[in-house]
Scaffold this motif. Structure first.
Motif, PDB file in Angstrom:
ATOM      1  N   ALA A 322       0.830  -1.207   0.000  1.00 33.26           N
ATOM      2  CA  ALA A 322       0.000   0.000   0.000  1.00 33.26           C
ATOM      3  C   ALA A 322       0.863   1.254   0.000  1.00 33.26           C
ATOM      4  N   ASP A 323       1.947   1.215   0.754  1.00 33.57           N
ATOM      5  CA  ASP A 323       2.854   2.362   0.840  1.00 33.57           C
ATOM      6  C   ASP A 323       3.529   2.629  -0.503  1.00 33.57           C
ATOM      7  N   GLU A 324       3.994   1.577  -1.163  1.00 35.61           N
ATOM      8  CA  GLU A 324       4.736   1.742  -2.414  1.00 35.61           C
ATOM      9  C   GLU A 324       3.824   2.091  -3.593  1.00 35.61           C
ATOM     10  N   LEU A 325       2.664   1.446  -3.668  1.00 40.19           N
ATOM     11  CA  LEU A 325       1.829   1.584  -4.866  1.00 40.19           C
ATOM     12  C   LEU A 325       0.812   2.710  -4.762  1.00 40.19           C
ATOM     13  N   LYS A 326       0.539   3.160  -3.553  1.00 42.16           N
ATOM     14  CA  LYS A 326      -0.339   4.312  -3.314  1.00 42.16           C
ATOM     15  C   LYS A 326      -1.654   4.194  -4.075  1.00 42.16           C
ATOM     16  N   GLU A 327      -1.959   5.115  -4.996  1.00 48.97           N
ATOM     17  CA  GLU A 327      -3.275   5.094  -5.652  1.00 48.97           C
ATOM     18  C   GLU A 327      -3.495   3.819  -6.467  1.00 48.97           C
ATOM     19  N   HIS A 328      -2.394   3.181  -6.918  1.00 44.06           N
ATOM     20  CA  HIS A 328      -2.527   1.948  -7.709  1.00 44.06           C
ATOM     21  C   HIS A 328      -2.970   0.756  -6.860  1.00 44.06           C
ATOM     22  N   PHE A 329      -2.906   0.910  -5.554  1.00 43.99           N
ATOM     23  CA  PHE A 329      -3.331  -0.166  -4.656  1.00 43.99           C
ATOM     24  C   PHE A 329      -4.839  -0.095  -4.377  1.00 43.99           C
ATOM     25  N   PHE A 330      -5.499   0.927  -4.878  1.00 44.80           N
ATOM     26  CA  PHE A 330      -6.903   1.167  -4.519  1.00 44.80           C
ATOM     27  C   PHE A 330      -7.821  -0.050  -4.714  1.00 44.80           C
ATOM     28  N   GLN A 358      -0.485   0.449  11.260  1.00 40.81           N
ATOM     29  CA  GLN A 358       0.387   1.179  10.336  1.00 40.81           C
ATOM     30  C   GLN A 358      -0.119   1.111   8.896  1.00 40.81           C
ATOM     31  N   THR A 359      -0.915   0.108   8.586  1.00 37.23           N
ATOM     32  CA  THR A 359      -1.445  -0.036   7.229  1.00 37.23           C
ATOM     33  C   THR A 359      -2.569   0.959   6.953  1.00 37.23           C
ATOM     34  N   ILE A 360      -3.348   1.275   7.949  1.00 38.10           N
ATOM     35  CA  ILE A 360      -4.545   2.098   7.737  1.00 38.10           C
ATOM     36  C   ILE A 360      -4.229   3.465   7.105  1.00 38.10           C
ATOM     37  N   PRO A 361      -3.235   4.222   7.575  1.00 39.48           N
ATOM     38  CA  PRO A 361      -2.942   5.491   6.891  1.00 39.48           C
ATOM     39  C   PRO A 361      -2.529   5.297   5.429  1.00 39.48           C
ATOM     40  N   GLU A 362      -1.831   4.188   5.125  1.00 40.73           N
ATOM     41  CA  GLU A 362      -1.426   3.949   3.744  1.00 40.73           C
ATOM     42  C   GLU A 362      -2.645   3.686   2.864  1.00 40.73           C
ATOM     43  N   LEU A 363      -3.637   2.977   3.394  1.00 41.34           N
ATOM     44  CA  LEU A 363      -4.873   2.749   2.643  1.00 41.34           C
ATOM     45  C   LEU A 363      -5.611   4.066   2.423  1.00 41.34           C
ATOM     46  N   LEU A 364      -5.655   4.874   3.461  1.00 40.67           N
ATOM     47  CA  LEU A 364      -6.310   6.185   3.337  1.00 40.67           C
ATOM     48  C   LEU A 364      -5.587   7.040   2.300  1.00 40.67           C
ATOM     49  N   ARG A 365      -4.262   6.997   2.290  1.00 37.11           N
ATOM     50  CA  ARG A 365      -3.491   7.769   1.306  1.00 37.11           C
ATOM     51  C   ARG A 365      -3.879   7.352  -0.121  1.00 37.11           C
ATOM     52  N   SER A 366      -4.071   6.043  -0.316  1.00 39.88           N
ATOM     53  CA  SER A 366      -4.485   5.548  -1.627  1.00 39.88           C
ATOM     54  C   SER A 366      -5.823   6.150  -2.041  1.00 39.88           C
ATOM     55  N   VAL A 367      -6.766   6.202  -1.101  1.00 38.61           N
ATOM     56  CA  VAL A 367      -8.088   6.770  -1.386  1.00 38.61           C
ATOM     57  C   VAL A 367      -7.965   8.262  -1.701  1.00 38.61           C
ATOM     58  N   VAL A 368      -7.209   8.980  -0.895  1.00 38.73           N
ATOM     59  CA  VAL A 368      -7.059  10.430  -1.077  1.00 38.73           C
ATOM     60  C   VAL A 368      -6.409  10.744  -2.429  1.00 38.73           C
ATOM     61  N   LEU A 369      -5.364   9.983  -2.797  1.00 35.50           N
ATOM     62  CA  LEU A 369      -4.694  10.225  -4.076  1.00 35.50           C
ATOM     63  C   LEU A 369      -5.610   9.920  -5.252  1.00 35.50           C
ATOM     64  N   CYS A 370      -6.434   8.876  -5.121  1.00 34.03           N
ATOM     65  CA  CYS A 370      -7.402   8.580  -6.181  1.00 34.03           C
ATOM     66  C   CYS A 370      -8.399   9.728  -6.330  1.00 34.03           C
TER      67      CYS A 370
END
Length: 747
Positions: A322-330, A358-370
């Motif tokens: 999730a951290d590395e792929l960011k929006e691509h992990f959506f 620690q995973t939850i903020p990375e998932l949120l980042r994916s949503v925000v970037l999308c």
């Protein structure tokens, strides 16, 4: 002391062996003493590597490896010319595979603490020897050689490209042929080595082989692995490294790596509950090292730890993806969130809970970037829905979390969440809940502190309990730190709107400011005060008179970190409340200069405090030049440049340097351009560090100024500054001078 050299010269191999093992064991606790004699100690170990006894040679490898870990990177910098040739010679000892393998293990220790620039003179020989061990060594030696190769690649990074065409085919051959049960660990280590070599050389060089590795991983998924097969753990970690290497190019391979990862993350713990007496009888019959027993009243809970470790690793790897792929992990965000949210209260294993939070903020980042990029139909409402799903669960878990370290990780993740979302998405009730939790944590931590203090005065208090108590104190300090960080993030996002909530914690924060409290407690409290002064105009006006004397006094502390945050606060007040601060500027300047001009100002322990003091000095010059001797202050400021410790303050002050140069400030240039040589040297070093000490655009501005100033000084000035740079720093400098911003690197 005198004993170790005597024993090393003794005819009895047991004494020679014992003296080297002693060195290995005391390295961690005696760092300062051993560093003062490090060359002598290394000579002892090198001599031991030539001992006729294989056991003594093994002990020498052990001592060198442990010292590289405990005394690094100083021992690598000072003694690489002795350590590496000696260890490489030991790798030729084919009559004693255990010595060979342990020499490889010591290479791992060396590489993990070494600077990349140390390796080039040794790489040709070292890689050649490791290849020989991989092709002709015993299985134990091959396993060690794979780990050593991986570590060397990780340290050397792009320098490893030279050896890629020779090393990678052999690694892939091992990966494809080590299929029987006896070689499972070898297969796992080969996979680890392949992934680390790939990361070192970069995706352009690794791309085609990465596809082969991923196809191999896909084929292996169809094979039923035994419960004790280590391959699965290596597979999970290698997948994450391949993702880190390939970045967005890894997205097509997610369908290959995600199914086993999700399966492992969802694995149910293997738990058995029994009567205490019954369990004790079973333990007497057969003790399983993989089973952990937890006594709860008259019951015993038995847990198979391997299943928990598999689950923990999988959760950590999901966080990495999730951290590395960011929006691509959506596409996987909802599925992973549905796994992680319940695991926030997975009481059987701290590391699982830590990975989940620690995973939850990375998932949120994916949503925000999308949302920001208009991907997958995500809008502001999607972000709000995700936040409303995870926030109550995070708050509930934080309130029930029994482990201080996981509490710290939870607070860090909560702070990340706050940073990511618009303040309007967090209602007053949600913010109030977070501050309520912080208050409870501070209260409970203070109660535990009092209990620990009471333990000091019990009759049976001893050294062992003192060590345990100090470890608990460190955990509590980290917890306090994270509470302070979370409060600071709320203030940065909400400004005066959260001041009432911050004030509910003032009694507890104020208690930490007491001079009787440890310096570390005071530092944490002053960091909270700094955030209040910087981000809450109302709080700054309200508490100015209260906190200024505290900052003044603490800025003269013997505790470097306390000085750092205190002088940072003085800089805030100097720049943000200049009218009110003006009457105190003389005293503040005196305290600031005492830090900047101290003989040990640039020592490793003091550098961060000094950098913050230099930044505060810059603010005093900028906002109060009419109230001070600004020429003298400017000379002191320039004399302290460049800043290399605190990256944030370095960026700030080097931008100020660019502004002053562009304005041709006579205080900076000096009478008759007397300071130009110093300025040239400073700019060479700043530009050599790439984008670490200066924003790219500002770096180009400095390069333009340097081109103009160089004409007025002897060429030797810039050449001398360049001579002090490492090769990659010289490349950064040349890139800036050509009008291009260098790519981000460590330097």
């Amino acid at each position: 002391g005198a004993l170790l050299p005597l024993w090393l010269a003794d005819a009895d191999w047991k004494k020679r062996h014992a003296s080297l093992i002693c060195l290995a064991q005391i390295a961690e606790g005696c760092q300062k003493v051993m560093l003062a004699q490090v060359e002598v100690l290394v000579d002892m170990c090198v001599k031991g590597l030539q001992d006729p006894s294989a056991k003594v040679r093994w002990a020498s490898c052990q001592a060198l490896g442990q010292m590289c870990t405990d005394l690094g990177p100083s021992i690598q910098d000072k003694c690489h010319a002795k350590i590496l040739p000696a260890l490489m010679a030991a790798m030729d000892d084919f009559n004693n595979p255990r010595v060979q393998a342990h020499a490889g293990a010591a290479i791992v220790n060396f590489s993990e603490g070494a600077d990349q620039d140390l390796l080039p003179p040794y790489l040709d020989t070292l890689i050649t020897k490791l290849l020989v061990l991989l092709q002709h060594g015993k299985k134990l030696v091959q396993e060690g050689a794979l780990t050593a190769m991986a570590s060397v690649a990780d340290c050397s990074q792009t320098l490893f490209v030279k050896y890629y065409d020779t090393v990678m085919p052999l690694l892939l051959t091992i990966l494809g042929s080590a299929n029987d049960k006896a070689h499972r660990l070898l297969r796992g280590k080969a996979l680890e080595c392949v992934s680390l070599v790939g990361m070192a050389v970069g995706r352009d060089r690794f791309r085609s082989d990465a596809q082969r590795v991923l196809q191999w991983l896909q084929a292996l998924q169809g094979v039923e692995l035994e419960a004790d097969d280590p391959t699965l753990g290596y597979m999970l970690q290698a997948g994450a490294r391949l993702c880190k290497c390939l970045r967005d190019e890894f997205v097509p391979y997610l369908p290959i790596v995600m199914p086993p990862l999700l399966k492992s993350a969802m694995v149910e713990p293997d738990i058995k509950v029994s009567e205490a007496d019954e369990e004790e009888e079973e333990e007497d019959e057969e003790e399983d090292a993989d089973i952990e027993h937890i006594r709860m009243g008259d019951k015993v809970v038995s847990i198979r730890t391997s299943s928990l470790e598999e689950k923990s690793t999988a959760c950590s790897m999901l966080c990495c993806y999730a951290d590395e792929l960011k929006e691509h992990f959506f596409p996987y965000v909802k599925q992973v969130a549905d796994i992680m949210v319940p695991l926030l209260k997975f009481w059987f294993h701290e590391e699982v809970r830590r990975a989940a939070v620690q995973t939850i903020p990375e998932l949120l980042r994916s949503v925000v970037l999308c949302r920001d990029k208009g991907m997958h139909g995500v809008d502001a409402n999607s972000v709000k829905q995700f936040l409303d799903y995870v926030w109550p669960a995070m708050m509930d878990a934080l309130g029930k979390e029994p482990d201080a370290e996981v509490q710290s990780a939870s607070l860090d993740s909560i702070a990340e969440v706050v940073e990511l979302v618009d303040p309007s998405l967090l209602g007053a009730e949600q913010v109030a809940d977070a501050f309520k939790r912080c208050g409870r944590i501070l209260k409970e931590a203070d109660e535990r502190r009092k209990e620990r203090e009471a333990r000091r005065h019990t009759e049976d208090f001893d050294e062992e309990e003192l060590e345990a108590l100090e470890e608990e104190n460190q955990q509590e300090e980290e917890l306090f730190d994270q509470v302070g960080n979370a409060i600071g993030v709320f203030m940065r996002k909400f400004n005066d709107a959260v001041l009432p909530y911050v004030e509910t914690l003032m009694p507890q924060i104020g208690a930490l400011l007491d001079k009787a409290r440890p310096s570390e407690d005071r530092r944490i409290a002053i960091c909270v005060v700094d955030d209040l002064l910087e981000h809450s105009p109302g709080g700054r006006a309200k508490y100015f008179d209260t906190v200024l004397p505290i900052l003044m006094e603490a800025s003269s502390s013997d505790h470097a970190d306390l000085r750092q945050c205190s002088v940072y606060g003085l800089g805030i007040l100097a720049s943000k409340s200049p009218e009110k601060f003006r009457q105190f500027v003389a005293e503040a300047l005196q305290r600031i200069l005492a830090i900047v001009q101290h003989p040990d100002a640039k020592s490793e322990d003091n550098e961060m405090a000094t950098d913050n003091a230099v930044s505060a000095l810059g603010k005093v010059i900028e906002f109060h030049s009419e109230a001070i001797d600004s020429n003298a202050a400017m000379i002191a400021w320039l004399g302290a440049l460049p800043l290399t410790g605190d990256g944030v303050e370095a960026v700030s002050q080097h931008e100020m340097l660019a502004r002053l140069l562009e304005a041709r400030d006579v205080r900076l240039l000096g009478t008759g351009n007397a300071h130009v040589s110093k300025l040239v040297s400073v700019m060479v070093v700043v530009l050599g560090h790439g984008t670490r000490l200066v924003v790219g655009e500002v770096g180009l501005r400095l390069a333009a100024q340097l081109l103009q100033l160089q004409a007025g000084v002897a060429p030797e000035v810039a050449q001398a500054a360049l001579a002090g740079l490492k090769e990659r720093q010289k490349t950064n400098f040349a890139t800036y001078m050509s009008g291009v911003v260098p790519a981000p690197t460590e330097d």
